[in-house]
Design a protein around this motif. Sequence first.
Motif, PDB file in Angstrom:
ATOM      1  N   HIS A  20     -27.989  -5.959 -26.127  1.00 43.42           N
ATOM      2  CA  HIS A  20     -28.358  -6.715 -27.363  1.00 43.42           C
ATOM      3  C   HIS A  20     -28.306  -8.225 -27.216  1.00 43.42           C
ATOM      4  N   ARG A  21     -27.400  -8.595 -26.608  1.00 41.02           N
ATOM      5  CA  ARG A  21     -27.105 -10.127 -26.625  1.00 41.02           C
ATOM      6  C   ARG A  21     -28.110 -10.726 -25.637  1.00 41.02           C
ATOM      7  N   LYS A  22     -28.513  -9.961 -24.439  1.00 38.92           N
ATOM      8  CA  LYS A  22     -29.512 -10.708 -23.553  1.00 38.92           C
ATOM      9  C   LYS A  22     -30.745 -10.633 -24.126  1.00 38.92           C
ATOM     10  N   LEU A  23     -31.135  -9.411 -24.860  1.00 37.80           N
ATOM     11  CA  LEU A  23     -32.293  -9.239 -25.572  1.00 37.80           C
ATOM     12  C   LEU A  23     -32.683 -10.253 -26.416  1.00 37.80           C
ATOM     13  N   ARG A  24     -31.379 -10.424 -27.569  1.00 43.35           N
ATOM     14  CA  ARG A  24     -31.484 -11.485 -28.363  1.00 43.35           C
ATOM     15  C   ARG A  24     -31.853 -12.804 -27.966  1.00 43.35           C
ATOM     16  N   GLU A  25     -31.118 -13.300 -26.951  1.00 45.00           N
ATOM     17  CA  GLU A  25     -31.114 -14.684 -26.314  1.00 45.00           C
ATOM     18  C   GLU A  25     -32.343 -14.991 -25.742  1.00 45.00           C
ATOM     19  N   VAL A  43     -36.615  -5.654 -32.986  1.00 47.73           N
ATOM     20  CA  VAL A  43     -36.194  -7.026 -33.599  1.00 47.73           C
ATOM     21  C   VAL A  43     -34.750  -7.287 -33.379  1.00 47.73           C
ATOM     22  N   THR A  44     -34.652  -8.388 -32.706  1.00 50.42           N
ATOM     23  CA  THR A  44     -32.898  -8.552 -32.165  1.00 50.42           C
ATOM     24  C   THR A  44     -32.086  -9.626 -33.239  1.00 50.42           C
ATOM     25  N   ARG A  45     -32.942 -10.460 -33.932  1.00 47.21           N
ATOM     26  CA  ARG A  45     -31.952 -11.501 -34.787  1.00 47.21           C
ATOM     27  C   ARG A  45     -31.948 -11.287 -36.012  1.00 47.21           C
ATOM     28  N   GLU A  46     -30.766 -11.786 -36.459  1.00 51.00           N
ATOM     29  CA  GLU A  46     -30.381 -11.556 -37.727  1.00 51.00           C
ATOM     30  C   GLU A  46     -31.336 -11.944 -38.842  1.00 51.00           C
ATOM     31  N   ALA A  47     -31.792 -13.121 -38.936  1.00 50.61           N
ATOM     32  CA  ALA A  47     -32.866 -13.598 -39.934  1.00 50.61           C
ATOM     33  C   ALA A  47     -34.074 -12.622 -39.964  1.00 50.61           C
ATOM     34  N   ARG A 275     -19.046  -4.644 -39.634  1.00 49.39           N
ATOM     35  CA  ARG A 275     -19.761  -5.804 -38.949  1.00 49.39           C
ATOM     36  C   ARG A 275     -19.832  -5.473 -37.305  1.00 49.39           C
ATOM     37  N   TYR A 276     -18.451  -5.329 -37.174  1.00 51.43           N
ATOM     38  CA  TYR A 276     -18.169  -5.299 -35.422  1.00 51.43           C
ATOM     39  C   TYR A 276     -18.354  -4.090 -34.876  1.00 51.43           C
ATOM     40  N   ALA A 277     -17.958  -2.839 -35.607  1.00 56.39           N
ATOM     41  CA  ALA A 277     -17.792  -1.619 -34.842  1.00 56.39           C
ATOM     42  C   ALA A 277     -18.685  -0.554 -35.465  1.00 56.39           C
ATOM     43  N   HIS A 278     -19.673  -0.763 -36.608  1.00 56.99           N
ATOM     44  CA  HIS A 278     -20.393   0.359 -36.929  1.00 56.99           C
ATOM     45  C   HIS A 278     -21.290   1.090 -35.864  1.00 56.99           C
ATOM     46  N   PRO A 279     -21.287   2.400 -35.831  1.00 58.83           N
ATOM     47  CA  PRO A 279     -22.273   2.969 -34.766  1.00 58.83           C
ATOM     48  C   PRO A 279     -23.503   2.809 -34.779  1.00 58.83           C
ATOM     49  N   SER A 280     -24.168   2.623 -35.733  1.00 60.69           N
ATOM     50  CA  SER A 280     -25.392   2.621 -35.998  1.00 60.69           C
ATOM     51  C   SER A 280     -26.129   1.275 -35.325  1.00 60.69           C
ATOM     52  N   GLN A 281     -27.121   1.458 -34.394  1.00 57.17           N
ATOM     53  CA  GLN A 281     -27.613   0.317 -33.659  1.00 57.17           C
ATOM     54  C   GLN A 281     -28.790  -0.166 -34.419  1.00 57.17           C
ATOM     55  N   PHE A 282     -29.610   0.555 -34.992  1.00 56.19           N
ATOM     56  CA  PHE A 282     -30.747   0.358 -35.841  1.00 56.19           C
ATOM     57  C   PHE A 282     -30.860   0.924 -37.192  1.00 56.19           C
ATOM     58  N   ALA A 283     -31.499   0.106 -38.148  1.00 61.30           N
ATOM     59  CA  ALA A 283     -31.980   0.783 -39.244  1.00 61.30           C
ATOM     60  C   ALA A 283     -32.899   2.039 -38.821  1.00 61.30           C
ATOM     61  N   THR A 309     -29.999  -3.802 -36.251  1.00 63.61           N
ATOM     62  CA  THR A 309     -28.768  -4.251 -37.360  1.00 63.61           C
ATOM     63  C   THR A 309     -27.422  -4.488 -36.390  1.00 63.61           C
ATOM     64  N   ALA A 310     -27.118  -3.873 -35.223  1.00 64.29           N
ATOM     65  CA  ALA A 310     -25.982  -4.143 -34.471  1.00 64.29           C
ATOM     66  C   ALA A 310     -26.280  -5.253 -33.777  1.00 64.29           C
ATOM     67  N   SER A 311     -27.486  -5.694 -33.331  1.00 65.50           N
ATOM     68  CA  SER A 311     -27.631  -7.066 -32.653  1.00 65.50           C
ATOM     69  C   SER A 311     -27.522  -8.079 -33.690  1.00 65.50           C
ATOM     70  N   ALA A 312     -28.088  -7.811 -34.939  1.00 65.65           N
ATOM     71  CA  ALA A 312     -28.196  -8.801 -36.008  1.00 65.65           C
ATOM     72  C   ALA A 312     -26.565  -9.313 -36.359  1.00 65.65           C
ATOM     73  N   ASN A 313     -25.626  -8.211 -36.319  1.00 67.16           N
ATOM     74  CA  ASN A 313     -24.541  -8.499 -36.939  1.00 67.16           C
ATOM     75  C   ASN A 313     -23.564  -9.268 -35.887  1.00 67.16           C
ATOM     76  N   ARG A 314     -24.054  -9.587 -34.585  1.00 71.41           N
ATOM     77  CA  ARG A 314     -23.471 -10.307 -33.561  1.00 71.41           C
ATOM     78  C   ARG A 314     -24.102 -11.541 -33.243  1.00 71.41           C
ATOM     79  N   ASP A 315     -25.225 -11.927 -34.050  1.00 71.57           N
ATOM     80  CA  ASP A 315     -26.057 -13.292 -33.913  1.00 71.57           C
ATOM     81  C   ASP A 315     -25.289 -14.350 -34.117  1.00 71.57           C
ATOM     82  N   PRO A 316     -25.155 -14.943 -33.089  1.00 69.44           N
ATOM     83  CA  PRO A 316     -24.299 -16.553 -33.364  1.00 69.44           C
ATOM     84  C   PRO A 316     -24.948 -17.302 -34.334  1.00 69.44           C
ATOM     85  N   LEU A 317     -26.063 -17.136 -34.608  1.00 72.62           N
ATOM     86  CA  LEU A 317     -26.791 -18.225 -35.588  1.00 72.62           C
ATOM     87  C   LEU A 317     -26.381 -17.621 -36.973  1.00 72.62           C
TER      88      LEU A 317
END
Length: 397
Positions: A20-25, A43-47, A275-283, A309-317
Amino acid sequence: MTSPIAPFDAEYLVDPYVVHRKLRESAPVHRVALPDGTEAWLVTREADVRRGLADSRLSSDKRSSSTGYRGFALPQVFEAHLLNTDAPDHTRLRRLVAHAFTRRRIESLQDRIQAEADRLLDRIAGREQADLIAEFAAPLPLTVINDLLGVANDDRERFRVWTNTLLAPDPNEPRQAKQAVVGMERFIVDLVAAKRAAPADDFLSDLIAVRDAGDGLTESELVSMAFLILWAGYQNTVEFIGKAVLALLDNPEQLAALRKTAPSVSDSAVEELLRYAHPSQFAIRRFPTEDITIGDVRIPVGETVLLGTASANRDPLFVPNPETLDLWRQEKSHLALGHGIHYCLGAPLARLETRIAIGSLLYRFPRIELAIPRDQIRWRSSFREHGLHALPLFVGD
């Protein structure tokens, strides 16, 4: 149009957050190939994910798909639930279900959840090792959800077997998954009939009363909602309890601090674990009802969109130091339980079970440790849900 990428490989199954981090970046939206050979927009970013979850142009109804999307091969009678509908049908369904899914009913389960957690931990006490998943994380929510729906004790083991089969189907035995779906369909249809004949003080009897009062809940919607509550209430909680405990073991300073408060677990700690550990990766997948643009990427009408959603929850923005577990983090916002009209109706129950499960475990066993090397942990082969096969722990004093 560029060829889709295939990110859901063996590395992803072990640690999806690295992928997720690689794709988001690299980009806010990617065209991806799914394991079943179909394609989707990720879709990778929180906003963008947050906006997408509230965007009425992104339909949850499979009939909005232009590519013949099917997803899980479930019986039609299981399809008419909240996650597959848009307003106004979704609004009507949520109102009717909320009528039975009250705060009073959830709060009334607290003593039962605590008693079942204590019972399961009693069975582990005095031993050196235990599998947290099989012996605690799985049976606890199974009991809670079956109590909520009023499922008889003798029927619960059958449901557990069917659910485990669907969570991790054997590719060499495709008939097992089909048999599990057929068995579950018959089970829920028969359960509705039994509750109609002999109502009790449970959630399903309340839903049947709403249906039979002529308030607009069809028979298919009734059966579908029973299935959704059983499936989602069991699956997500099993996997979340396991991942939350593993996250604490991976962060010993956080674990030590939480142990000092056990059996109490703060709201802040629960939200950070979600936020950190929920198993669902997507809505749940969406389908644009018109051509839309997300992150400067044009997505054609009817194609499949995965909101990460999992990627969004670890978005540094979105959150500072997102890869750090901080149980006392001031910012508690996350997308683990959704956003907008599809925000999880069972969120209060999920939070209650988490507080009791983790607090009781740490209070009873203050020195839990992994019983296998960290790199030997096995993950389920699902790109949608990051869940553990097992979590062997040393639990002895």
